[in-house]
Design an enzyme around this catalytic site. Structure first.
Site, PDB file in Angstrom:
ATOM      1  N   LEU A 160       2.517   1.821  -3.306  1.00 57.11           N
ATOM      2  CA  LEU A 160       1.530   2.296  -4.267  1.00 57.11           C
ATOM      3  C   LEU A 160       1.271   3.798  -4.092  1.00 57.11           C
ATOM      4  O   LEU A 160       1.329   4.571  -5.050  1.00 57.11           O
ATOM      5  CB  LEU A 160       0.214   1.517  -4.096  1.00 57.11           C
ATOM      6  CG  LEU A 160      -0.978   2.026  -4.910  1.00 57.11           C
ATOM      7  CD1 LEU A 160      -0.737   1.827  -6.398  1.00 57.11           C
ATOM      8  CD2 LEU A 160      -2.254   1.319  -4.457  1.00 57.11           C
ATOM      9  N   TYR A 161       1.009   4.210  -2.878  1.00 57.30           N
ATOM     10  CA  TYR A 161       0.693   5.623  -2.634  1.00 57.30           C
ATOM     11  C   TYR A 161       1.872   6.520  -2.983  1.00 57.30           C
ATOM     12  O   TYR A 161       1.687   7.601  -3.549  1.00 57.30           O
ATOM     13  CB  TYR A 161       0.251   5.836  -1.194  1.00 57.30           C
ATOM     14  CG  TYR A 161      -0.965   5.014  -0.822  1.00 57.30           C
ATOM     15  CD1 TYR A 161      -2.002   4.797  -1.731  1.00 57.30           C
ATOM     16  CD2 TYR A 161      -1.073   4.421   0.430  1.00 57.30           C
ATOM     17  CE1 TYR A 161      -3.102   4.031  -1.406  1.00 57.30           C
ATOM     18  CE2 TYR A 161      -2.179   3.662   0.776  1.00 57.30           C
ATOM     19  CZ  TYR A 161      -3.187   3.466  -0.155  1.00 57.30           C
ATOM     20  OH  TYR A 161      -4.277   2.708   0.176  1.00 57.30           O
ATOM     21  N   ARG A 162       3.065   6.102  -2.684  1.00 57.14           N
ATOM     22  CA  ARG A 162       4.243   6.909  -3.037  1.00 57.14           C
ATOM     23  C   ARG A 162       4.410   6.995  -4.553  1.00 57.14           C
ATOM     24  O   ARG A 162       4.748   8.063  -5.077  1.00 57.14           O
ATOM     25  CB  ARG A 162       5.503   6.338  -2.378  1.00 57.14           C
ATOM     26  CG  ARG A 162       5.524   6.461  -0.861  1.00 57.14           C
ATOM     27  CD  ARG A 162       5.405   7.887  -0.399  1.00 57.14           C
ATOM     28  NE  ARG A 162       5.791   8.000   1.005  1.00 57.14           N
ATOM     29  CZ  ARG A 162       5.381   8.936   1.818  1.00 57.14           C
ATOM     30  NH1 ARG A 162       4.561   9.876   1.397  1.00 57.14           N
ATOM     31  NH2 ARG A 162       5.785   8.960   3.067  1.00 57.14           N
TER      32      ARG A 162
ATOM     33  N   ALA B 262       0.838  -1.208   0.000  1.00 52.97           N
ATOM     34  CA  ALA B 262       0.000   0.000   0.000  1.00 52.97           C
ATOM     35  C   ALA B 262       0.868   1.251   0.000  1.00 52.97           C
ATOM     36  O   ALA B 262       0.644   2.175  -0.789  1.00 52.97           O
ATOM     37  CB  ALA B 262      -0.941  -0.009   1.203  1.00 52.97           C
TER      38      ALA B 262
END
Length: 184
Positions: A147-149, A144
């Protein structure tokens, strides 16, 4: 697998599947999942609601994501607002699409489903910024977080505790819109 946009009614028709994927992905106890049904039903009726789902060839829900316009009077918004400095409130919360849930069932993880769902959701989103919260975790070990980075999310709050949850969370944000050529 196919990615599809969902209306509020689509989400509510598949709420049992959504809650199952949510529980598997978050590893939550059954009693917590029962309460989530009501939250999801309420969320589906909020202004700016957008949702996507990933369906298997036989129609099973492999993942889903949804969000809506973040506003005063909503529990998450008010918790985050109370923890931010005034300038950060103006920057992040004035015109914000809140990514409320983004989950992929564990057997389907690691195949780019979460990235496709997030891209689709942010493409559908209205607002100048987007915020989400995720449990604190080592960034290099957490799918997660990676992904966000990759999607350009930055730290807004770290080590934040929501009432009723013993885990620390991070609140992450990015500007919208997502560029059309943004890589997965």
């Amino acid at each position: 697998m196919r990615l599809v946009p969902w209306t509020p009614d689509d989400l509510l028709r598949r709420i049992d599947d959504v809650i199952t994927v949510y529980g598997e992905a978050m590893n939550y106890r059954a009693e917590l999942l029962a309460a989530r049904r009501g939250y999801v039903a309420t969320h589906a009726r909020r202004p700016g609601f957008r949702a996507v789902a990933t369906l298997t060839k036989d129609g099973h829900v492999a993942g889903f994501g949804y969000g809506y316009t973040s506003a005063t009077g909503q529990w998450w918004h008010d918790q985050v607002r109370g923890a931010l400095a005034e300038q950060d409130r103006k920057t992040w919360l004035n015109d914000c699409f809140e990514v409320v849930e983004l989950h992929v069932s564990p057997p389907a993880q690691g195949h780019g489903i979460g990235a496709r769902q997030l891209r689709a959701l942010l493409t559908l989103a209205e607002g100048g910024t987007t915020l989400l919260s995720t449990p604190e975790a080592p960034e290099k070990e957490s799918r997660a977080w990676r992904l966000y980075r990759r999607f350009g999310y930055v730290d807004v709050l770290r080590d934040f505790y929501f009432p009723g949850d013993e885990r620390a969370f991070a609140v992450l944000g990015r500007e919208l819109p997502l560029p059309a050529d943004h890589p997965l």
